[in-house]
Scaffold this motif. Structure first.
Motif, mmCIF file in Angstrom:
data_model
loop_
_atom_site.group_PDB
_atom_site.id
_atom_site.type_symbol
_atom_site.label_atom_id
_atom_site.label_comp_id
_atom_site.label_asym_id
_atom_site.label_seq_id
_atom_site.Cartn_x
_atom_site.Cartn_y
_atom_site.Cartn_z
ATOM 1 N N ILE A 117 0.842 -1.205 0.000
ATOM 2 C CA ILE A 117 0.000 0.000 0.000
ATOM 3 C C ILE A 117 0.876 1.253 0.000
ATOM 4 O O ILE A 117 0.645 2.205 -0.754
ATOM 5 C CB ILE A 117 -0.946 0.002 1.220
ATOM 6 N N LEU A 118 1.898 1.234 0.839
ATOM 7 C CA LEU A 118 2.796 2.390 0.902
ATOM 8 C C LEU A 118 3.596 2.551 -0.391
ATOM 9 O O LEU A 118 3.865 3.686 -0.826
ATOM 10 C CB LEU A 118 3.725 2.244 2.107
ATOM 11 N N GLU A 119 3.954 1.436 -1.011
ATOM 12 C CA GLU A 119 4.616 1.511 -2.310
ATOM 13 C C GLU A 119 3.680 2.133 -3.359
ATOM 14 O O GLU A 119 4.113 2.914 -4.206
ATOM 15 C CB GLU A 119 5.068 0.123 -2.754
ATOM 16 N N SER A 120 2.410 1.781 -3.301
ATOM 17 C CA SER A 120 1.433 2.398 -4.217
ATOM 18 C C SER A 120 1.402 3.902 -4.013
ATOM 19 O O SER A 120 1.356 4.676 -4.986
ATOM 20 C CB SER A 120 0.039 1.802 -3.981
ATOM 21 N N CYS A 121 1.428 4.338 -2.754
ATOM 22 C CA CYS A 121 1.442 5.774 -2.476
ATOM 23 C C CYS A 121 2.737 6.416 -2.985
ATOM 24 O O CYS A 121 2.713 7.496 -3.584
ATOM 25 C CB CYS A 121 1.297 6.024 -0.977
ATOM 26 N N ARG A 122 3.859 5.757 -2.775
ATOM 27 C CA ARG A 122 5.154 6.306 -3.207
ATOM 28 C C ARG A 122 5.213 6.467 -4.723
ATOM 29 O O ARG A 122 5.738 7.462 -5.238
ATOM 30 C CB ARG A 122 6.290 5.394 -2.737
ATOM 31 N N LYS A 123 4.640 5.495 -5.429
ATOM 32 C CA LYS A 123 4.720 5.518 -6.889
ATOM 33 C C LYS A 123 3.642 6.384 -7.540
ATOM 34 O O LYS A 123 3.850 6.943 -8.616
ATOM 35 C CB LYS A 123 4.597 4.089 -7.434
ATOM 36 N N HIS A 124 2.481 6.481 -6.896
ATOM 37 C CA HIS A 124 1.328 7.077 -7.590
ATOM 38 C C HIS A 124 0.693 8.274 -6.883
ATOM 39 O O HIS A 124 -0.147 8.944 -7.474
ATOM 40 C CB HIS A 124 0.250 6.007 -7.812
ATOM 41 N N ASN A 125 1.068 8.550 -5.613
ATOM 42 C CA ASN A 125 0.437 9.680 -4.922
ATOM 43 C C ASN A 125 1.247 10.034 -3.675
ATOM 44 O O ASN A 125 0.844 9.737 -2.551
ATOM 45 C CB ASN A 125 -1.010 9.340 -4.546
#
Length: 334
Positions: A117-125
């Motif tokens: 989830i945190l990787e998704s935030c780092r990459k996309h938001n």
């Protein structure tokens, strides 16, 4: 609600994602966010063993967007975090016994998926603000009381270890990548919309079911274990304050209560409020005794000082609201 009123404008018109959004705390948070004018998206897998219940959204169905997906699905999360202003990350496996019986699933949900989830935030938001629902369980058996945030961490079960990892991933991503995150260590949250069909979410849930069904409440051990409790409305206020305040970034906060009570007295209080019922003291089941933590109550001075939060709903009042809710809605929660 004085402290919250200062931050209410933060959520008016904001786009908010809640993982575990059809569960107990997530659904109560969703109602409050809609009141504040937020655009809310709920993510939930509705896996039967966990807390999601569609009845939790009664009256809110047309005011939120619902996405039925699992936080373990990286592709879904990559999409869902885009464009969101806030993420309240509440999805998790909460059963201590399930974590001991099936440690790999607990690892996937409470640790690995938090990282993705945190990787998704780092990459996309990277501009998103994240509030993570952690647990007092990571302290294990307390060395001293009340337990403050400086207390050593020595969890007594797989769930506590994985929740500890999930929490620290959030702090790491705040400190290293600038993804504004914080964690709240929740303690015995209770109230309407919690799971009561079994003890997977909290022992208080099964006590409520036993009481309303005319069964005897079973208090394990000697019943003298001390606990503190947080009514769900107070928990929601803490989540909102943590999401809105820059003072929360990178921080870990305990929730807690000014009231403590042992389990024997808690059972007696519930019987008194309900007007009927009984309880019995029985020995610990053999699989529970090794992971019992004894007494626990938290020191919440840090969140009070930093964010202005303090509990407002007294235990007696909260239990009365809770029992009235399940007496009316039992068909949807048993």
């Amino acid at each position: 609600m004085n402290a919250l009123s200062a931050y209410a404008d933060s959520f008016n018109g904001a786009r908010v994602l809640i993982t575990g959004g059809i569960g107990f705390i997530g659904s109560n948070l969703a109602f409050r966010l809609v009141e504040l004018g937020a655009t809310v998206t709920l993510v939930d897998s509705l896996i039967p063993e966990y807390g999601g219940n569609l009845h939790n959204l009664q009256g809110l169905e047309d005011q939120v967007r619902v996405n039925f997906s699992d936080v373990r699905d990286e592709h879904s999360m990559n999409y869902l975090v885009q464009g969101q202003d806030y993420l309240f990350n509440l999805a998790g496996q909460t059963s201590h016994m399930d974590s001991m019986r099936d440690p790999y699933t607990d690892l996937e949900i409470n640790a690995r998926s938090q990282l993705s989830i945190l990787e998704s935030c780092r990459k996309h938001n990277q501009a998103i603000r994240v509030v993570y629902a952690s647990t007092r369980q990571i302290y294990g058996k307390p060395d001293y009381l009340p337990v403050d945030e400086r207390h050593p961490l020595h969890p007594v079960d797989v769930n506590g270890i994985n929740k500890m990892a999930g929490e620290w991933y959030h702090i790491l991503y705040n400190n290293v990548y600038g993804i504004r995150s914080c964690a709240l260590r929740l303690t015995n949250t209770y109230g309407p919309r919690m799971r009561v069909k079994d003890a997977r979410q909290t022992f208080l849930g099964i006590w409520i079911k036993q009481l309303i069904e005319g069964q005897t409440i079973q208090v394990w051990g000697d019943g003298l274990q001390i606990r503190d409790f947080t009514y769900v409305d107070d928990c929601v206020e803490a989540l909102l304050l943590a999401g809105a305040s820059p003072n929360a970034h990178g921080q870990i906060f305990n929730l807690g209560s000014d009231e403590t009570i042992n389990l024997r007295d808690l059972a007696a209080l519930m019987v008194e409020i309900y007007g009927e019922g009984q309880y019995e003291i029985i020995p610990f089941p053999s699989d529970r005794k090794p992971i019992d933590i004894g007494d626990y109550y938290g020191d919440y001075r840090l969140i009070r000082g930093r964010l202005g939060w303090m509990p407002r709903v007294a235990l007696r009042e909260g239990l009365a609201r809770c029992l009235a809710f399940y007496r009316e809605h039992r068909a949807y929660y048993w």
